[in-house]
Design a protein around this motif. Structure first.
Motif, mmCIF file in Angstrom:
data_model
loop_
_atom_site.group_PDB
_atom_site.id
_atom_site.type_symbol
_atom_site.label_atom_id
_atom_site.label_comp_id
_atom_site.label_asym_id
_atom_site.label_seq_id
_atom_site.Cartn_x
_atom_site.Cartn_y
_atom_site.Cartn_z
ATOM 1 N N ARG A 16 4.812 48.908 -59.069
ATOM 2 C CA ARG A 16 4.225 48.135 -57.855
ATOM 3 C C ARG A 16 5.168 47.991 -56.665
ATOM 4 O O ARG A 16 6.155 47.330 -57.318
ATOM 5 C CB ARG A 16 3.308 47.165 -58.037
ATOM 6 C CG ARG A 16 2.331 47.654 -59.451
ATOM 7 C CD ARG A 16 1.640 45.920 -59.864
ATOM 8 N NE ARG A 16 2.604 45.242 -60.740
ATOM 9 C CZ ARG A 16 3.059 44.041 -60.408
ATOM 10 N NH1 ARG A 16 2.836 43.475 -59.012
ATOM 11 N NH2 ARG A 16 3.833 43.510 -61.085
ATOM 12 N N ALA B 17 4.782 45.266 -54.702
ATOM 13 C CA ALA B 17 4.950 43.917 -54.785
ATOM 14 C C ALA B 17 6.042 43.587 -55.706
ATOM 15 O O ALA B 17 6.802 42.599 -55.449
ATOM 16 C CB ALA B 17 3.651 43.239 -54.958
ATOM 17 N N ARG B 18 6.037 44.327 -57.002
ATOM 18 C CA ARG B 18 7.047 43.908 -57.951
ATOM 19 C C ARG B 18 8.564 44.241 -57.375
ATOM 20 O O ARG B 18 9.493 43.533 -57.458
ATOM 21 C CB ARG B 18 6.822 44.808 -59.065
ATOM 22 C CG ARG B 18 7.767 44.703 -60.236
ATOM 23 C CD ARG B 18 7.902 43.450 -60.824
ATOM 24 N NE ARG B 18 9.080 43.388 -61.848
ATOM 25 C CZ ARG B 18 10.010 42.518 -61.670
ATOM 26 N NH1 ARG B 18 10.096 41.744 -60.958
ATOM 27 N NH2 ARG B 18 11.017 42.608 -62.624
ATOM 28 N N ILE C 60 9.641 44.060 -54.184
ATOM 29 C CA ILE C 60 9.875 42.960 -52.989
ATOM 30 C C ILE C 60 10.202 41.921 -53.975
ATOM 31 O O ILE C 60 11.154 41.051 -53.705
ATOM 32 C CB ILE C 60 8.704 42.654 -52.431
ATOM 33 C CG1 ILE C 60 8.430 44.120 -51.456
ATOM 34 C CG2 ILE C 60 9.085 41.540 -51.399
ATOM 35 C CD1 ILE C 60 9.629 44.212 -50.378
ATOM 36 N N GLU C 61 9.570 41.640 -55.027
ATOM 37 C CA GLU C 61 9.708 40.295 -56.050
ATOM 38 C C GLU C 61 11.125 40.523 -56.493
ATOM 39 O O GLU C 61 11.933 39.637 -56.386
ATOM 40 C CB GLU C 61 8.784 40.429 -57.042
ATOM 41 C CG GLU C 61 9.133 39.131 -58.003
ATOM 42 C CD GLU C 61 7.845 39.188 -59.190
ATOM 43 O OE1 GLU C 61 7.113 38.196 -59.345
ATOM 44 O OE2 GLU C 61 7.983 40.064 -59.934
ATOM 45 N N GLN D 126 13.760 39.922 -53.770
ATOM 46 C CA GLN D 126 13.986 38.314 -53.362
ATOM 47 C C GLN D 126 14.807 37.679 -54.552
ATOM 48 O O GLN D 126 15.345 36.783 -54.228
ATOM 49 C CB GLN D 126 12.581 37.877 -53.297
ATOM 50 C CG GLN D 126 12.162 38.438 -51.989
ATOM 51 C CD GLN D 126 10.641 37.902 -51.997
ATOM 52 O OE1 GLN D 126 9.839 37.554 -52.615
ATOM 53 N NE2 GLN D 126 10.094 38.003 -50.556
#
Length: 240
Positions: free
Chosen positions: A179, A181-182, A184-185, A188
């Motif tokens: 994913r 979003a994963r 990006i996580e 970060q």
């Protein structure tokens, strides 16, 4: 199963990769015998490369070769996979603590470059999942190599389950970071990690590195549980 085409790596290496991934996904039952001829037919090769592949899987702890009986799948359960992540997370957390306690300019030069690479890949819409996973791996390797603890680095490189770790991550179908979003996580998390190391905050650096590995472990286990119905100790996910 349909015949599988072999590519650039040696036939034995690719057979070992495919069989290893199939074992981890539960497509072979624990204790199941892997027939050499059936695998040779599947990959359209002679039995020689299959024997080499099975010997490699034996070294990795995924099969056990019994004289005159053949190769049998080792019972590697989900708890074992989590334990592998926990061992890695503990060692990588220790590496982060060492580096934060004694920051090194050369280390930052390497890690900053690898973070930039990760940042670029995370921001691309058509990111290659395998390339992103490899970039994450290079971040971890850079941390280990520059932590200033030669014994830790040597032990990490020679962990007996390294091949299993590679199959879980650096394979044609990685079990994490699917994913956006994963991804990006994860980016970060590494940004916070390097900030803690730069600030000399050893506690935050160690905790941050362990958290990164723990989050990846949870993603991998969630993926594997889709194809493997077996008892599992949830507490292991929260040990590191």
């Amino acid at each position: 199963m349909r015949p599988i085409r072999l590519t650039t790596v040696t036939p034995a290496e690719q057979i070992a990769q495919h069989l290893g991934q199939a074992i981890l996904q539960g497509k072979f039952a624990p204790g199941e015998r892997i027939g050499e001829q059936a695998i040779a037919d599947l990959f359209s090769v002679s039995r020689g490369p299959v024997r080499d592949a099975l010997r490699e899987l034996d070294k990795q702890g995924l099969v056990e070769i019994s004289p005159r009986r053949g190769a049998f799948v080792v019972h590697l359960v989900l708890n074992d996979v989590v334990d592998i992540f926990n061992i890695r997370g503990t060692m990588m957390g220790l590496a982060a603590r060492y580096l934060a306690s004694r920051p090194d300019a050369a280390a930052f030069e390497t890690l900053d470059a690898r973070l930039d690479e990760l940042r670029q890949l995370a921001g691309e819409d058509d990111t290659s999942l395998v390339e992103f996973v490899k970039a994450v791996g290079r971040m971890g390797t850079g941390l280990i190599l520059h932590c200033g603890n030669r014994q830790l680095a040597s032990t990490y490189r020679n962990l007996p389950h390294d091949a299993i770790w590679q199959m879980l991550w650096v394979h044609s179908k990685p079990l994490d970071y699917e994913r956006a979003a994963r991804r990006i996580e994860s980016l970060q998390g590494y940004e916070r990690l390097l900030a803690a190391i730069r600030a000399g905050d050893a506690d935050a650096a160690e905790a941050g590195m362990r958290r990164i590995v723990s989050e990846s472990c949870q993603e991998v286990i969630a993926h594997m549980r889709l194809t493997r119905a077996e008892p599992f100790d949830d507490f292991r996910l929260h040990v590191v």
